[in-house]
Design a protein around this motif. Structure first.
Motif, PDB file in Angstrom:
ATOM      1  N   GLY A 446     -29.810 -44.563  -3.060  1.00  0.00           N
ATOM      2  CA  GLY A 446     -31.039 -45.296  -2.774  1.00  0.00           C
ATOM      3  C   GLY A 446     -30.851 -46.320  -1.670  1.00  0.00           C
ATOM      4  N   VAL A 447     -29.735 -47.041  -1.708  1.00  0.00           N
ATOM      5  CA  VAL A 447     -29.449 -48.035  -0.666  1.00  0.00           C
ATOM      6  C   VAL A 447     -29.306 -47.344   0.689  1.00  0.00           C
ATOM      7  CG1 VAL A 447     -27.756 -49.694   0.188  1.00  0.00           C
ATOM      8  CG2 VAL A 447     -28.389 -49.708  -2.232  1.00  0.00           C
ATOM      9  N   GLU A 448     -28.602 -46.221   0.716  1.00  0.00           N
ATOM     10  CA  GLU A 448     -28.449 -45.472   1.972  1.00  0.00           C
ATOM     11  C   GLU A 448     -29.818 -45.102   2.538  1.00  0.00           C
ATOM     12  OE1 GLU A 448     -25.713 -42.189   2.115  1.00  0.00           O
ATOM     13  OE2 GLU A 448     -24.474 -43.056   0.534  1.00  0.00           O
ATOM     14  N   HIS A 449     -30.688 -44.597   1.667  1.00  0.00           N
ATOM     15  CA  HIS A 449     -32.004 -44.148   2.133  1.00  0.00           C
ATOM     16  C   HIS A 449     -32.837 -45.317   2.667  1.00  0.00           C
ATOM     17  CE1 HIS A 449     -35.563 -41.721   2.507  1.00  0.00           C
ATOM     18  NE2 HIS A 449     -36.245 -42.545   1.731  1.00  0.00           N
ATOM     19  N   VAL A 450     -32.817 -46.449   1.969  1.00  0.00           N
ATOM     20  CA  VAL A 450     -33.607 -47.601   2.420  1.00  0.00           C
ATOM     21  C   VAL A 450     -33.137 -48.053   3.794  1.00  0.00           C
ATOM     22  CG1 VAL A 450     -34.174 -50.018   1.976  1.00  0.00           C
ATOM     23  CG2 VAL A 450     -34.213 -48.382   0.088  1.00  0.00           C
ATOM     24  N   ILE A 452     -31.756 -46.198   6.057  1.00  0.00           N
ATOM     25  CA  ILE A 452     -32.123 -45.191   7.058  1.00  0.00           C
ATOM     26  C   ILE A 452     -33.589 -45.327   7.462  1.00  0.00           C
ATOM     27  CG2 ILE A 452     -32.527 -42.713   7.384  1.00  0.00           C
ATOM     28  CD1 ILE A 452     -29.908 -42.203   5.905  1.00  0.00           C
ATOM     29  N   VAL A 453     -34.468 -45.511   6.460  1.00  0.00           N
ATOM     30  CA  VAL A 453     -35.902 -45.582   6.786  1.00  0.00           C
ATOM     31  C   VAL A 453     -36.339 -47.002   7.134  1.00  0.00           C
ATOM     32  CG1 VAL A 453     -36.448 -43.598   5.352  1.00  0.00           C
ATOM     33  CG2 VAL A 453     -36.594 -45.888   4.355  1.00  0.00           C
ATOM     34  N   TRP A 454     -35.466 -48.006   6.836  1.00  0.00           N
ATOM     35  CA  TRP A 454     -35.679 -49.400   7.173  1.00  0.00           C
ATOM     36  C   TRP A 454     -36.655 -50.096   6.232  1.00  0.00           C
ATOM     37  CZ3 TRP A 454     -38.184 -51.204  12.397  1.00  0.00           C
ATOM     38  CH2 TRP A 454     -38.157 -52.596  12.477  1.00  0.00           C
ATOM     39  N   GLN A 455     -37.827 -49.521   6.016  1.00  0.00           N
ATOM     40  CA  GLN A 455     -38.786 -50.128   5.097  1.00  0.00           C
ATOM     41  C   GLN A 455     -39.507 -49.039   4.296  1.00  0.00           C
ATOM     42  OE1 GLN A 455     -41.380 -52.517   7.468  1.00  0.00           O
ATOM     43  NE2 GLN A 455     -41.872 -50.907   8.915  1.00  0.00           N
ATOM     44  N   ILE A 456     -39.822 -49.368   3.038  1.00  0.00           N
ATOM     45  CA  ILE A 456     -40.343 -48.334   2.149  1.00  0.00           C
ATOM     46  C   ILE A 456     -41.151 -48.994   1.031  1.00  0.00           C
ATOM     47  CG2 ILE A 456     -38.351 -48.338   0.561  1.00  0.00           C
ATOM     48  CD1 ILE A 456     -38.516 -45.243   0.614  1.00  0.00           C
ATOM     49  N   SER A 457     -42.106 -48.272   0.502  1.00  0.00           N
ATOM     50  CA  SER A 457     -42.869 -48.740  -0.658  1.00  0.00           C
ATOM     51  C   SER A 457     -42.236 -48.176  -1.937  1.00  0.00           C
ATOM     52  CB  SER A 457     -44.322 -48.281  -0.566  1.00  0.00           C
ATOM     53  OG  SER A 457     -44.409 -46.875  -0.730  1.00  0.00           O
ATOM     54  N   LYS A 458     -42.609 -48.744  -3.066  1.00  0.00           N
ATOM     55  CA  LYS A 458     -42.090 -48.251  -4.342  1.00  0.00           C
ATOM     56  C   LYS A 458     -42.489 -46.798  -4.555  1.00  0.00           C
ATOM     57  CE  LYS A 458     -44.158 -49.377  -8.139  1.00  0.00           C
ATOM     58  NZ  LYS A 458     -44.694 -50.176  -9.262  1.00  0.00           N
ATOM     59  N   ASN A 459     -43.742 -46.456  -4.238  1.00  0.00           N
ATOM     60  CA  ASN A 459     -44.216 -45.093  -4.436  1.00  0.00           C
ATOM     61  C   ASN A 459     -43.452 -44.095  -3.567  1.00  0.00           C
ATOM     62  OD1 ASN A 459     -46.078 -45.929  -6.334  1.00  0.00           O
ATOM     63  ND2 ASN A 459     -47.800 -46.004  -4.897  1.00  0.00           N
ATOM     64  N   ASP A 460     -43.202 -44.478  -2.302  1.00  0.00           N
ATOM     65  CA  ASP A 460     -42.466 -43.578  -1.403  1.00  0.00           C
ATOM     66  C   ASP A 460     -41.025 -43.404  -1.872  1.00  0.00           C
ATOM     67  OD1 ASP A 460     -44.666 -43.176   0.174  1.00  0.00           O
ATOM     68  OD2 ASP A 460     -44.117 -44.679   1.676  1.00  0.00           O
ATOM     69  N   TYR A 461     -40.428 -44.487  -2.373  1.00  0.00           N
ATOM     70  CA  TYR A 461     -39.064 -44.416  -2.889  1.00  0.00           C
ATOM     71  C   TYR A 461     -39.016 -43.465  -4.088  1.00  0.00           C
ATOM     72  CZ  TYR A 461     -34.492 -46.066  -4.641  1.00  0.00           C
ATOM     73  OH  TYR A 461     -33.184 -46.146  -5.074  1.00  0.00           O
ATOM     74  N   ALA A 462     -39.974 -43.617  -5.006  1.00  0.00           N
ATOM     75  CA  ALA A 462     -40.026 -42.759  -6.188  1.00  0.00           C
ATOM     76  C   ALA A 462     -40.235 -41.300  -5.795  1.00  0.00           C
ATOM     77  CB  ALA A 462     -41.145 -43.225  -7.113  1.00  0.00           C
ATOM     78  N   HIS A 480     -32.926 -56.034  -4.518  1.00  0.00           N
ATOM     79  CA  HIS A 480     -33.422 -57.338  -4.061  1.00  0.00           C
ATOM     80  C   HIS A 480     -32.585 -58.463  -4.659  1.00  0.00           C
ATOM     81  CE1 HIS A 480     -36.339 -60.816  -4.107  1.00  0.00           C
ATOM     82  NE2 HIS A 480     -36.299 -60.490  -2.827  1.00  0.00           N
ATOM     83  N   LYS A 481     -32.222 -58.339  -5.899  1.00  0.00           N
ATOM     84  CA  LYS A 481     -31.412 -59.361  -6.568  1.00  0.00           C
ATOM     85  C   LYS A 481     -30.045 -59.489  -5.897  1.00  0.00           C
ATOM     86  CE  LYS A 481     -29.492 -60.608 -11.092  1.00  0.00           C
ATOM     87  NZ  LYS A 481     -29.380 -60.203 -12.531  1.00  0.00           N
ATOM     88  N   LEU A 482     -29.502 -58.360  -5.422  1.00  0.00           N
ATOM     89  CA  LEU A 482     -28.195 -58.372  -4.763  1.00  0.00           C
ATOM     90  C   LEU A 482     -28.284 -58.779  -3.288  1.00  0.00           C
ATOM     91  CD1 LEU A 482     -26.683 -55.071  -6.248  1.00  0.00           C
ATOM     92  CD2 LEU A 482     -26.078 -57.427  -6.847  1.00  0.00           C
ATOM     93  N   GLY A 483     -29.501 -58.995  -2.799  1.00  0.00           N
ATOM     94  CA  GLY A 483     -29.684 -59.388  -1.401  1.00  0.00           C
ATOM     95  C   GLY A 483     -29.621 -58.242  -0.420  1.00  0.00           C
ATOM     96  N   ILE A 484     -29.678 -57.006  -0.940  1.00  0.00           N
ATOM     97  CA  ILE A 484     -29.576 -55.827  -0.082  1.00  0.00           C
ATOM     98  C   ILE A 484     -30.881 -55.558   0.652  1.00  0.00           C
ATOM     99  CG2 ILE A 484     -29.244 -53.315  -0.115  1.00  0.00           C
ATOM    100  CD1 ILE A 484     -27.375 -53.735  -2.517  1.00  0.00           C
ATOM    101  N   ILE A 485     -31.999 -55.888   0.011  1.00  0.00           N
ATOM    102  CA  ILE A 485     -33.299 -55.672   0.641  1.00  0.00           C
ATOM    103  C   ILE A 485     -34.123 -56.953   0.562  1.00  0.00           C
ATOM    104  CG2 ILE A 485     -33.350 -53.196   0.142  1.00  0.00           C
ATOM    105  CD1 ILE A 485     -35.259 -53.799  -2.166  1.00  0.00           C
ATOM    106  N   ASN A 486     -35.130 -57.030   1.418  1.00  0.00           N
ATOM    107  CA  ASN A 486     -36.105 -58.114   1.390  1.00  0.00           C
ATOM    108  C   ASN A 486     -37.453 -57.549   0.954  1.00  0.00           C
ATOM    109  OD1 ASN A 486     -34.250 -60.062   2.453  1.00  0.00           O
ATOM    110  ND2 ASN A 486     -34.593 -59.198   4.489  1.00  0.00           N
ATOM    111  N   MET A 487     -38.271 -58.399   0.345  1.00  0.00           N
ATOM    112  CA  MET A 487     -39.603 -57.978  -0.099  1.00  0.00           C
ATOM    113  C   MET A 487     -40.665 -58.623   0.769  1.00  0.00           C
ATOM    114  SD  MET A 487     -39.009 -58.286  -4.228  1.00  0.00           S
ATOM    115  CE  MET A 487     -40.756 -58.049  -4.589  1.00  0.00           C
ATOM    116  N   LEU A 488     -41.633 -57.806   1.180  1.00  0.00           N
ATOM    117  CA  LEU A 488     -42.746 -58.300   1.981  1.00  0.00           C
ATOM    118  C   LEU A 488     -44.042 -57.987   1.252  1.00  0.00           C
ATOM    119  CD1 LEU A 488     -43.491 -59.583   4.746  1.00  0.00           C
ATOM    120  CD2 LEU A 488     -43.741 -57.267   5.630  1.00  0.00           C
ATOM    121  N   GLY A 489     -44.800 -59.046   0.927  1.00  0.00           N
ATOM    122  CA  GLY A 489     -46.044 -58.850   0.206  1.00  0.00           C
ATOM    123  C   GLY A 489     -45.828 -58.943  -1.296  1.00  0.00           C
ATOM    124  N   ALA A 490     -46.858 -58.577  -2.055  1.00  0.00           N
ATOM    125  CA  ALA A 490     -46.796 -58.656  -3.517  1.00  0.00           C
ATOM    126  C   ALA A 490     -47.658 -57.559  -4.125  1.00  0.00           C
ATOM    127  CB  ALA A 490     -47.268 -60.027  -3.994  1.00  0.00           C
TER     128      ALA A 490
END
Length: 506
Positions: A446-450, A452-462, A480-490
């Motif tokens: 999952g980390v590799e894929h994120v 590669i695509v740089w940004q993704i939604s929960k639905n696209d990831y699923a 996100h907790k590990l600091g691997i990704i950032n969250m934009l929006g809510a």
């Protein structure tokens, strides 16, 4: 309207709205009735402190009148335009570009006390290119460029003008009254004997020049491109000419050397200095690249033996852009390519050329602008560069073409670094044992894929992994907790972005 409300209004306005307005006005431009050359299509939008807006386009009130002149001097000659914003689709003409005694548009903009200006594209005329922008910046006017997609529209509408302007440049007199740097001036310590015949022959061949490299026509070509100057009837190399074609340009400017470094998995280090004419450096580097990269793969440990060669195309684009757009006034810094087990880093001295921002570089939407137009022009003639896109199209294609993560721009004084990850397994989080120990095999994928695509939604990831939403959300929250990704929006519209600034472990 009081000052406070004016500032508030300017803070709330959306620049792109006026960029698009200027492009629309540009299309109304009236061609001059002459067959020898095409006049540019130019539109201008003036946003005044009282909130009123006016426009101008080339030839609107009189044949040949520039758009900026029309909207500033013709329509608002007696108005106080202090603090106004101006949008124009073409770089304003620079001091010295219109002949003796004639006021250029850049000077008119300064005199009008314009506070900020947005410019569509550089003027390809070497009498103007980047010089109009520099004139504004030197006067304290904040300059920004139009968005890249609008630049493409402007260029398309002006294809014939741009083509003819570049052809005229081959025979035009140089604009010596206003220069971007001292490298445009003749180096009086040098002579034509300091040029490399090999480099000149290469340039002659690649540009299909008919004649010899010692002919008057050939040196006239170099003169009109600003690569030599005439002093007392003699041709003298300019600093730019020496950098591009000098046998030993490092004898004059030590900063022109390119350094290549490779650190092998067994910690051996290979170093190569690339000296000589800049036009020959990309080919020399390419030969070294294939040599050392093969060696680094052959000597890799068994678990990495299946790694394929990293594609050279994006490295070539990054290298050539680093050489063409670096700040040559950084006299103690060299362009540098560093190759190690996980990354390839192209280091270019100098911040992004103003008004381009680091954020625009990181988002791969930087507008087209050249720090060193003469070097870029020669590289363009030699088909060494992608075009005026700073390599952005090439970098954006990496995930789709090669399944490699997006590269990452960062700035650490004095270098603008472009970091390529050699594979999806070489991203910083996956080279950190402490992080790896907290990820299961599904999460690692999952980390590799994120990345590669740089940004993704929960639905696209699923959907990509055929997970249910609950599992996808659990993964993303953990990242996100590990600091691997950032969250934009809510909420449902949340976008998860790879933290490309995640540090490599020591």
């Amino acid at each position: 309207m009081n000052k406070k409300s004016v500032e508030k209004k300017f803070k709330e306005f959306e620049p792109r709205k006026y960029m698009k307005m200027a492009v629309k006005v540009m299309k109304k431009s009236i061609q001059e009735p002459r067959s020898d050359k095409k006049s540019p299509k130019v539109g201008a939008v003036l946003l005044m402190p009282d909130g009123s807006i006016d426009t101008g386009f080339r030839g609107e009130l009189r044949q040949g009148d520039h758009a900026e002149f029309t909207v500033l001097d013709k329509k608002h000659e007696k108005a106080d335009l202090t603090g106004s914003y101006l949008f124009a689709t073409l770089e304003p003409c620079a001091p010295g570009s219109r002949g003796p005694g004639r006021v250029c548009c850049a000077e008119r903009i300064v005199s009008a006390r314009i506070k900020k200006m947005w410019i569509g594209i550089e003027d390809p005329d070497p009498m103007v290119d980047r010089k109009g922008i520099k004139c504004l910046q030197d006067a304290g006017i904040k300059v920004k460029m139009f968005d890249q997609d609008l630049q493409k529209i402007i260029e398309k509408e002006n294809l014939e003008f741009i083509k003819q302007a570049r052809e005229r440049a081959e025979n035009a007199d140089k604009n010596t009254s206003f220069v971007l740097s001292d490298f445009e001036k003749a180096n009086k310590k040098a002579s034509l004997s300091d040029f490399s015949n090999e480099a000149l022959e290469f340039y002659k061949k690649e540009t299909n020049f008919k004649g010899t490299i010692v002919s008057k026509d050939f040196f006239n070509k170099l003169y009109h491109k600003g690569l030599v100057d005439k002093i007392a009837g003699k041709y003298i190399p300019t600093g730019i000419g020496l950098i591009l074609f000098g046998k030993n340009p490092e004898d004059f400017y030590s900063q022109v050397t390119l350094k290549g470094t490779i650190t092998y998995p067994d910690r051996r280090v290979g170093i190569k200095d690339f000296k000589g004419p800049l036009v020959l450096v990309p080919k020399a580097f390419e030969e070294w690249w294939y040599s050392v990269l093969r060696t680094s793969i052959d000597r890799s440990s068994s678990q990495r033996s299946s790694r394929t060669d990293f594609p050279y195309k994006p490295i070539r684009e990054a290298l050539v852009n680093a050489l063409a757009h670096r700040d040559y006034d950084c006299k103690l810094a060299l362009c540098h390519v560093e190759i190690n087990e996980h990354t390839i880093i192209v280091k270019s001295p100098g911040r992004p050329v103003a008004p381009i921002s680091l954020e625009q570089m990181q988002n791969f939407n930087a507008p087209y602008l050249s720090r060193n137009p003469q070097i870029f022009s020669v590289f363009d003639e030699l088909n060494l560069v992608e075009g005026r896109g700073l390599g952005m199209n090439t970098y954006r294609s990496l995930p789709q073409e090669y399944n490699i993560p997006f590269p990452y721009f960062s700035f650490k004084e004095p270098f603008l670094d472009l970091i390529f990850y050699r594979s999806s397994k070489d991203i910083p989080p996956l080279t950190d044992k402490k992080i790896l120990d907290q990820l299961n095999s599904d999460e690692i994928r999952g980390v590799e894929h994120v990345f590669i695509v740089w940004q993704i939604s929960k639905n696209d990831y699923a959907e990509h992994f055929n997970y249910n939403n609950r599992k996808a959300e659990r993964h993303l929250e953990h990242f996100h907790k590990l600091g691997i990704i950032n969250m934009l929006g809510a909420g449902p519209s949340t976008v998860y972005m790879a933290n490309r600034a995640f540090p490599f472990s020591e």
